[in-house]
Design a protein around this motif. Structure first.
Motif, PDB file in Angstrom:
ATOM      1  N   GLN A   1       0.676  -1.312  -0.068  1.00 14.08           N
ATOM      2  CA  GLN A   1       0.141   0.034  -0.027  1.00 14.08           C
ATOM      3  C   GLN A   1       0.869   1.294   0.023  1.00 14.08           C
ATOM      4  O   GLN A   1       1.833   1.258   0.520  1.00 14.08           O
ATOM      5  CB  GLN A   1      -0.915  -0.051   1.371  1.00 14.08           C
ATOM      6  N   GLU A   2       0.185   2.516  -0.513  1.00 12.12           N
ATOM      7  CA  GLU A   2       1.106   3.766  -0.827  1.00 12.12           C
ATOM      8  C   GLU A   2       0.072   4.731  -0.290  1.00 12.12           C
ATOM      9  O   GLU A   2      -0.962   4.864  -0.530  1.00 12.12           O
ATOM     10  CB  GLU A   2       1.554   3.712  -2.286  1.00 12.12           C
ATOM     11  N   PHE A   3       0.631   5.644   0.817  1.00 13.27           N
ATOM     12  CA  PHE A   3       0.059   6.940   1.177  1.00 13.27           C
ATOM     13  C   PHE A   3       0.650   7.960   0.735  1.00 13.27           C
ATOM     14  O   PHE A   3       1.835   8.240   0.920  1.00 13.27           O
ATOM     15  CB  PHE A   3      -0.349   6.676   2.766  1.00 13.27           C
ATOM     16  N   SER A   4      -0.012   9.215   0.267  1.00 16.45           N
ATOM     17  CA  SER A   4       0.485  10.461  -0.130  1.00 16.45           C
ATOM     18  C   SER A   4      -0.144  11.368   1.103  1.00 16.45           C
ATOM     19  O   SER A   4      -1.288  11.444   1.316  1.00 16.45           O
ATOM     20  CB  SER A   4      -0.047  10.479  -1.393  1.00 16.45           C
ATOM     21  N   MET A   5       0.855  12.160   1.597  1.00 16.82           N
ATOM     22  CA  MET A   5       0.593  13.307   2.552  1.00 16.82           C
ATOM     23  C   MET A   5      -0.022  14.407   1.699  1.00 16.82           C
ATOM     24  O   MET A   5       0.427  14.969   0.710  1.00 16.82           O
ATOM     25  CB  MET A   5       1.864  13.797   2.990  1.00 16.82           C
TER      26      MET A   5
END
Length: 366
Positions: A197-201
């Motif tokens: 999974q990848e999360f962008s601020m």
């Protein structure tokens, strides 16, 4: 409520405790690791590990195997074993061409991960045939320096916070040493280096701190954009933009409560609802007593001290009324109801969550 231990005036970017918390390893912002023994009169320096040639950037102490791993800006990492009262280093083949920035043992202590400015993560495990630690690299889709890492409790998943304003969850499964993992809320496919999974601020801030909860089902992140974020597997990122100065690290206390700290010199408690759909600010954990810092006379000695340190004669109103007098650089678990912080002021402070909860009216651990 809080035990303050001072180790001079130099910043302490990283520290680590042994299993019974009687010894403390820290770096005073140079290329040495100092190991202190707790005694009745204070802390006694027992060992100094001086193999690194540039600044130490990460320390972690494995409680079960009693091994210390360190990494530094000299692009090296070392594993230290205590033999006959002396700490001896073991060779680690990192294969990076820029500074190492952070390091952490896995929960089972059979491998460790090193983040670096080389836009990669080195996952290292011991190769007994050659008596050294070898590494496998996680590269894609990392596009910038890795600032922080944390392991999932299953010993397989690894989260990294980076300078590209993103946090990534990878599989660090190594078939040579790990049993085949079961599914988690973050996914089922777990080949080495697979992006779970990848999360962008949302506010484009470097991700300074990341932390998995005890169950591994929740992830907390703090960034240079003064925001705290939480996420669970398969869901959207939940963000709270705060009015505080940027945070540098975070740590879960329970499944619904975590602490974040940074340039405000004060640990702050945040709570998450059961559905992991909202984050709420609870309180500051370091609250000054009423009237603190007021009405104090300025002695000649204090006047010259202030002129030397801050270029100012004033002592009262401008001085932080917190135990940490400068930025908190690291938050570390001490025990089930305690955590420790180290800062730019040369202090290491152990915070007792239960006693804080009883003394702070608005504080509630959920």
């Amino acid at each position: 409520m809080a035990e303050l231990h001072n180790f001079g005036v130099k910043p302490i970017p990283c520290h680590a405790w042994n299993q019974d918390r009687t010894q403390l390893a820290l770096s005073p912002n140079n290329n040495d690791v100092n190991i202190y023994q707790k005694q009745a009169t204070g802390w006694k320096l027992m060992h100094t590990l001086s193999e690194h040639t540039l600044q130490i950037t990460g320390i972690d102490w494995a409680p079960k195997t009693n091994r210390i791993v360190t990494c530094g800006a000299d692009r090296n990492a070392y594993v230290w074993q205590l033999n006959d009262g002396e700490w001896q280093q073991e060779l680690v083949i990192l294969r990076i061409n820029r500074a190492a920035t952070c390091v952490k043992w896995s929960p089972e202590e059979d491998k460790f991960a090193v983040g670096s400015s080389s836009r990669m993560i080195s996952v290292c495990y011991f190769e007994s045939e050659n008596n050294w630690w070898v590494s496998k690299h996680i590269k894609k889709p990392l596009r910038s320096t890795v600032l922080s890492i944390d392991w999932h409790p299953n010993n397989i998943l690894l989260v990294a916070g980076c300078c590209d304003y993103k946090a990534y969850i990878f599989s660090a499964y190594i078939k040579e040493i790990n049993n085949k993992p079961g599914p988690t809320v973050w996914g089922k496919k777990m080949t080495f280096g697979y992006l779970m999974q990848e999360f962008s601020m949302p506010c484009y801030g470097w991700v300074h701190g990341v932390s998995f909860s005890k169950s591994g089902d929740r992830l907390a992140m703090v960034s240079h954009g003064s925001e705290v974020c939480v996420a669970t597997g398969g869901s959207e990122l939940v963000t709270l933009r705060t009015p505080h100065l940027p945070f540098l690290d975070c740590l879960w206390l329970t499944e619904n409560s975590f602490v974040a700290a940074g340039h405000d010199c004060n640990p702050m408690l945040y709570t998450v609802d059961d559905a992991c759909s909202s984050v709420t600010f609870c309180c500051k954990l370091d609250q000054a007593s009423k009237g603190a810092g007021s009405g104090r006379a300025v002695s000649a000695m204090n006047m010259f001290k202030m002129m030397d340190k801050k270029g100012s004669v004033a002592t009262g109103d401008n001085e932080p009324q917190t135990k940490h007098k400068n930025a908190i650089l690291q938050v570390l678990k001490y025990s089930d109801d305690k955590f420790s912080t180290s800062g730019s002021d040369g202090n290491v402070i152990v915070w007792n969550v239960k006693s804080l909860e009883s003394s702070i009216e608005e504080m509630k651990i959920v």
